[in-house]
Write an enzyme that holds these catalytic residues in place. Structure first.
Site, short mmCIF file in Angstrom:
data_model
loop_
_atom_site.label_atom_id
_atom_site.label_comp_id
_atom_site.label_asym_id
_atom_site.label_seq_id
_atom_site.Cartn_x
_atom_site.Cartn_y
_atom_site.Cartn_z
N GLY A 104 -6.95 -3.89 -11.17
CA GLY A 104 -8.32 -4.22 -11.73
C GLY A 104 -8.75 -5.67 -12.03
CB SER B 11 -8.87 2.12 3.99
OG SER B 11 -9.81 1.72 4.81
CE1 TYR C 85 -4.91 -1.51 3.62
CE2 TYR C 85 -6.38 -1.17 5.47
CZ TYR C 85 -6.18 -1.06 3.90
OH TYR C 85 -7.11 -1.06 3.19
N1 LIG Z 1 -11.86 -4.78 0.79
C1 LIG Z 1 -11.98 -4.02 1.68
O1 LIG Z 1 -12.57 -4.38 2.85
C2 LIG Z 1 -11.34 -2.63 1.62
C3 LIG Z 1 -11.57 -1.78 2.55
C4 LIG Z 1 -11.22 -0.46 2.11
C5 LIG Z 1 -10.15 -0.41 1.25
N2 LIG Z 1 -9.88 -1.12 0.54
C6 LIG Z 1 -8.89 -0.86 -0.53
O2 LIG Z 1 -9.18 -1.09 -1.97
C7 LIG Z 1 -8.39 -1.36 -2.82
C8 LIG Z 1 -8.63 -2.78 -3.60
O3 LIG Z 1 -8.56 -3.72 -2.82
P1 LIG Z 1 -9.81 -5.08 -3.02
O4 LIG Z 1 -10.59 -5.33 -1.73
O5 LIG Z 1 -10.54 -5.11 -4.12
O6 LIG Z 1 -8.69 -6.24 -2.98
P2 LIG Z 1 -8.16 -7.23 -4.01
O7 LIG Z 1 -9.52 -8.10 -4.59
O8 LIG Z 1 -7.12 -8.23 -3.37
O9 LIG Z 1 -7.47 -6.34 -5.01
C9 LIG Z 1 -6.19 -5.99 -4.87
C10 LIG Z 1 -5.80 -5.39 -6.29
O10 LIG Z 1 -4.34 -4.79 -6.32
C11 LIG Z 1 -3.64 -5.27 -7.05
N3 LIG Z 1 -2.11 -5.32 -6.41
C12 LIG Z 1 -1.76 -5.52 -5.47
N4 LIG Z 1 -0.33 -5.26 -5.05
C13 LIG Z 1 -0.02 -4.75 -6.52
C14 LIG Z 1 1.16 -4.46 -7.07
N5 LIG Z 1 2.19 -4.68 -6.25
N6 LIG Z 1 1.16 -3.94 -8.09
C15 LIG Z 1 0.09 -3.85 -8.87
N7 LIG Z 1 -1.12 -4.29 -8.55
C16 LIG Z 1 -1.21 -4.84 -7.04
C17 LIG Z 1 -3.92 -6.91 -7.19
O11 LIG Z 1 -3.60 -7.35 -8.22
P3 LIG Z 1 -3.01 -8.68 -8.45
O12 LIG Z 1 -4.34 -9.63 -8.69
O13 LIG Z 1 -2.01 -8.75 -9.55
O14 LIG Z 1 -2.42 -9.14 -7.26
C18 LIG Z 1 -5.41 -6.58 -7.23
O15 LIG Z 1 -5.77 -6.13 -8.54
C19 LIG Z 1 -7.03 -1.39 -2.11
O16 LIG Z 1 -6.33 -0.39 -2.18
C20 LIG Z 1 -7.32 -1.82 -0.56
O17 LIG Z 1 -6.67 -1.27 0.31
C21 LIG Z 1 -10.29 -2.60 0.54
#
Ligand SMILES: NC(=O)c1ccc[n+]([C@@H]2O[C@H](COP(=O)([O-])OP(=O)(O)OC[C@H]3O[C@@H](n4cnc5c(N)ncnc54)[C@H](OP(=O)(O)O)[C@@H]3O)[C@@H](O)[C@H]2O)c1
Length: 249
Positions: free
Chosen positions: A14, A137, A150
């Protein structure tokens, strides 16, 4: 009337992007929220925005000990949970011959093991009628060059929603996948790809998706709100795709 008045939610990952936008949306709808992240600075920066409605907890979802400690903390703070959004995730892209064991394990540990054990460790705190959302996703049924690891993790996450929905149904707990298309977040900065490849994919999505643009984190948060609230009361085991039409056209 606020859509989540009096409810309590846990959102993993978050600190930025979709998770942070969802925390903001849930709080605006009357919910108290625990957010987690594994990076102390980003967690503190995210939490600064709120006073009492949002509690930050440092958790690496790869660690079962961390997830067990999280469950203890959630019990102390909230007693039980109405909403669990297992959202933390990361994407590493790499050509087949360059995928090493560390990349593979780390990707599966965060996206698959992390999501599964988040639900397992928190399941005992979920109230009857709770909503569980797992962030998959839009690519969960797709393949692409350099995306094999991925994309496979996200197929697994989508699959979890099916089996866990069946398993938790006797407690009237709904489990759904939420599947975003390409959304501009810090996710794109961590892909392990050259910037021109990231931009090239974004341009491709914008040219092929009917809505001809990338998504905003708030638009995914709106869908998370729908799945979290009673407005989706007849949905479970489903996959809510929010991708501007990219996957279907
Ligand atoms: N953005 C896209 O285009 C997209 C599309 C499809 C699906 N998604 C999915 O949406 C979700 C959120 O992605 P987002 O786009 O919001 O990316 P983001 O801004 O990079 O956020 C990722 C979040 O996951 C946390 N995280 C990563 N590794 C972790 C770990 N080992 N333990 C605990 N927390 C961890 C991060 O925390 P820290 O800040 O502490 O690292 C951050 O809060 C993911 O599951 C991603 O696969 C994203």
């Amino acid at each position: 009337m606020a859509k989540l008045a009096g409810k309590r939610a846990l959102i993993t990952g978050g600190t930025t992007g979709i998770g942070l936008a969802t925390a903001r949306r849930f709080v605006a709808e009357g919910c108290r929220v625990i957010i987690t992240g594994q990076n102390e600075e980003r967690l503190a920066a995210a939490a600064k925005e709120w006073d009492q409605q949002v509690i930050p907890v440092l958790v690496d979802v790869r660690s079962l000990a961390n997830l067990e400690a999280l469950a203890v903390r959630v019990k102390e703070e909230f007693g039980d949970l109405d909403i669990l959004f297992a959202n933390a995730g990361i994407g590493y892209f790499s050509p087949l011959e360059q995928v090493d064991e560390a990349l593979y394990d780390n990707q599966f540990d965060i996206n698959v093991k992390g999501v599964f054990f988040t639900v397992q460790k928190l399941a005992g705190l979920l109230k009857e009628g709770a909503s569980v959302i797992v962030n998959a996703s839009a690519v969960n049924e797709k393949g692409a060059s350099t995306g094999s690891v991925y994309f496979a993790t996200k197929a697994a996450v989508r699959s979890f929603a099916r089996s866990l929905a069946a398993e938790l149904a006797p407690r009237k707990i709904r489990v759904n996948a939420l599947s975003p298309g390409l959304v501009r977040t810090s996710f794109q900065d961590k892909l392990n790809l050259p910037q021109e490849a990231v931009d090239g994919f974004a341009n491709y999505v914008m040219q092929t998706a009917p809505l001809a643009r990338l998504g905003q984190p708030q638009e995914i948060a709106n869908a998370a709100l729908f799945l979290a609230s009673d407005e989706s009361s007849y949905m479970t085991a489903a996959d809510l795709v929010v991708d501007g039409g990219y996957m279907n056209v």
